[in-house]
Design a protein around this motif. Structure first.
Motif, short mmCIF file in Angstrom:
data_model
loop_
_atom_site.label_atom_id
_atom_site.label_comp_id
_atom_site.label_asym_id
_atom_site.label_seq_id
_atom_site.Cartn_x
_atom_site.Cartn_y
_atom_site.Cartn_z
N HIS A 48 -4.68 -4.56 1.24
CA HIS A 48 -3.09 -4.22 1.47
C HIS A 48 -2.90 -3.24 2.34
O HIS A 48 -1.88 -3.16 2.99
N TYR B 296 10.61 -4.82 -6.63
CA TYR B 296 9.88 -4.73 -4.99
C TYR B 296 11.43 -5.36 -4.31
O TYR B 296 11.44 -5.05 -3.15
N ILE C 152 12.41 -3.63 -0.96
CA ILE C 152 12.59 -4.31 0.55
C ILE C 152 14.10 -4.18 1.00
O ILE C 152 14.11 -3.94 2.05
N SER D 278 8.13 -11.49 -4.09
CA SER D 278 8.13 -10.64 -3.13
C SER D 278 6.71 -9.90 -3.10
O SER D 278 6.10 -9.78 -4.00
N TYR D 279 6.08 -9.93 -1.81
CA TYR D 279 4.82 -9.25 -1.40
C TYR D 279 3.72 -9.71 -2.27
O TYR D 279 3.60 -11.07 -2.39
N LEU D 280 3.01 -9.19 -3.23
CA LEU D 280 1.96 -9.26 -4.19
C LEU D 280 2.39 -10.17 -5.51
O LEU D 280 1.56 -10.33 -6.19
N TYR E 72 -4.32 -15.78 4.11
CA TYR E 72 -3.39 -15.60 3.52
C TYR E 72 -3.02 -16.96 2.66
O TYR E 72 -2.49 -16.75 1.66
N GLY F 17 1.27 -1.76 -4.45
CA GLY F 17 2.10 -2.24 -3.58
C GLY F 17 3.35 -1.63 -3.41
O GLY F 17 3.76 -1.42 -2.30
N ARG G 74 4.16 -0.07 0.29
CA ARG G 74 5.36 -0.54 0.83
C ARG G 74 6.42 0.75 1.07
O ARG G 74 7.03 0.87 2.24
N GLN H 8 5.32 2.44 4.02
CA GLN H 8 5.76 1.93 5.27
C GLN H 8 7.01 2.12 5.67
O GLN H 8 7.70 2.15 6.77
N TYR H 9 8.19 2.01 4.77
CA TYR H 9 9.59 2.01 4.67
C TYR H 9 9.99 3.28 5.00
O TYR H 9 11.02 3.13 5.87
#
Length: 366
Positions: A45, A108, A112, A128-130, A233, A292, A296, A299-300
């Motif tokens: 991830h 999550y 997001i 969402s996501y994982l 994926y 996660g 995330r 990143q955000y």
């Protein structure tokens, strides 16, 4: 009541207390396997953050994705082999899978909405996501009794996965494309017996496994330029990737065989004895759900962008090692993380169940 005894012979009591039931100990092999598999999940991830511009990193990313989830799913299947739908097992399924999904899907979604898509709706049917894995685990475990009564369960599950791989639109609800494409690994784990794992741990098999994984590294480096990561994926059908159904089936079949071989090699090299990390295998759900949020969130918030040095070879190594350390801390039993997160990841919720559903979870509980 009375009894007659003979000289020199002691009368045995008519009523004896029942012997205590033996305590089933956790198998260190599977805890080691779960811990190592969750480390691979975390690395898989975090690598996309720094994969651009490095063929070696992309090759490592592809190799990890080739078998890390198949291995995790297979282990989950084997640890679900005693699931029959008893009340205590249903309770455990609700508190250990459904409730964490409901809680963390909201978490999550909020993340997001804050960092990427302010208009993202709240939807429990679009994980969402994982979070897709918890839905998948729920579906797989509920169907576990079915796979124990039909003939040829593994071929049937492979057939279902193959049909899913050439059926467009399945991933629209509850991530069904991944649920069905990963299904064979769950069923294989469900049907594997202890002697199969003992066979994998034989010395000749372990040597062959080490050679397989060593050979997979240069092969993946060679193949990385010509294979799209979307195949790994398992989120869309072959047609949705622009491939006709029959060559799509060939590619999916080849990917399945490679994943199975690499998963077997991974399991062959997992230590069977108790190690310092064995206890961490019981905390993988906490690590899975939390890591996660960290990735995330990084990143955000632009954290990774503020440190371009992470895109250098040394930075990639540092990020990978840091990920392994953080995941280890997240899996560590209480204190500190589990004690705080247990009400969310493994709630008791005794108030929500009838007294008839409070039995022990049996030997298959993990």
């Amino acid at each position: 009541m009375s009894s007659t005894t003979h000289p020199g012979i002691t009368a045995a009591p008519l009523l004896t207390a029942p012997a205590p039931a033996p305590v089933r100990r956790r198998d260190p092999y599977f805890d080691n396997a779960k811990y190592l598999a969750i480390l691979l999940v975390a690395v898989g991830h975090v690598l996309p953050v720094v994969v651009e511009g490095s063929r070696a990193t992309r090759a490592l990313y592809m190799l990890v994705y080739a078998f890390h989830m198949p291995a995790f799913v297979l282990i989950s299947g084997h640890l679900s082999r005693s699931y029959t739908g008893r009340p205590d097992q249903l309770r455990r399924l609700l508190t250990g899978v459904v409730v964490p999904y409901l809680v963390f899907e909201v978490a999550y979604t909020l993340l997001i909405r804050w960092g990427a898509q302010p208009e993202r709706p709240y939807s429990l049917l679009h994980p969402s996501y994982l979070m897709w894995f918890l839905i998948a685990l729920f579906v797989w475990r509920v169907t576990a009794p079915f796979w124990s009564v039909i003939r040829l369960p593994v071929p049937v599950s492979i057939g279902i996965a193959a049909l899913a791989a050439i059926t467009p639109g399945l991933d629209g609800v509850v991530g069904m494309q991944r649920v069905l494409q990963f299904l064979p690994f769950f069923v294989i784990g469900l049907r594997m017996r202890p002697e199969h794992f003992r066979f994998l741990r034989r010395r000749p098999v372990r040597i062959a496994a080490a050679l397989v994984l060593a050979g997979a590294v240069p092969f993946t480096y060679w193949a990385t330029a010509s294979i799209y990561m979307t195949w790994f994926y398992r989120t869309v059908s072959a047609q949705e990737m622009g491939v006709a159904w029959w060559p799509g089936l060939v590619r999916v079949g080849a990917l399945f065989v490679c994943a199975l071989i690499l998963t077997a090699a991974f399991l062959a090299l997992v230590p069977a004895r108790r190690l310092w990390c064995t206890v961490l295998g019981s905390g993988t759900i906490c690590g899975y759900l939390l890591h996660g949020l960290l990735i995330r969130g990084g990143q955000y918030s632009g954290f990774f962008d503020r440190y371009p040095s992470l895109g250098t070879p040394g930075g990639r190594v540092l990020l990978t090692v840091t990920t392994l350390v953080v995941m280890t801390l997240l899996c560590t039993p209480p204190p500190p993380v589990h004690r705080v997160m247990k009400p969310l990841t493994e709630p008791e919720l005794a108030w929500a169940f009838r007294k008839g559903g409070t039995g022990s979870a049996g030997p298959g509980r993990r």
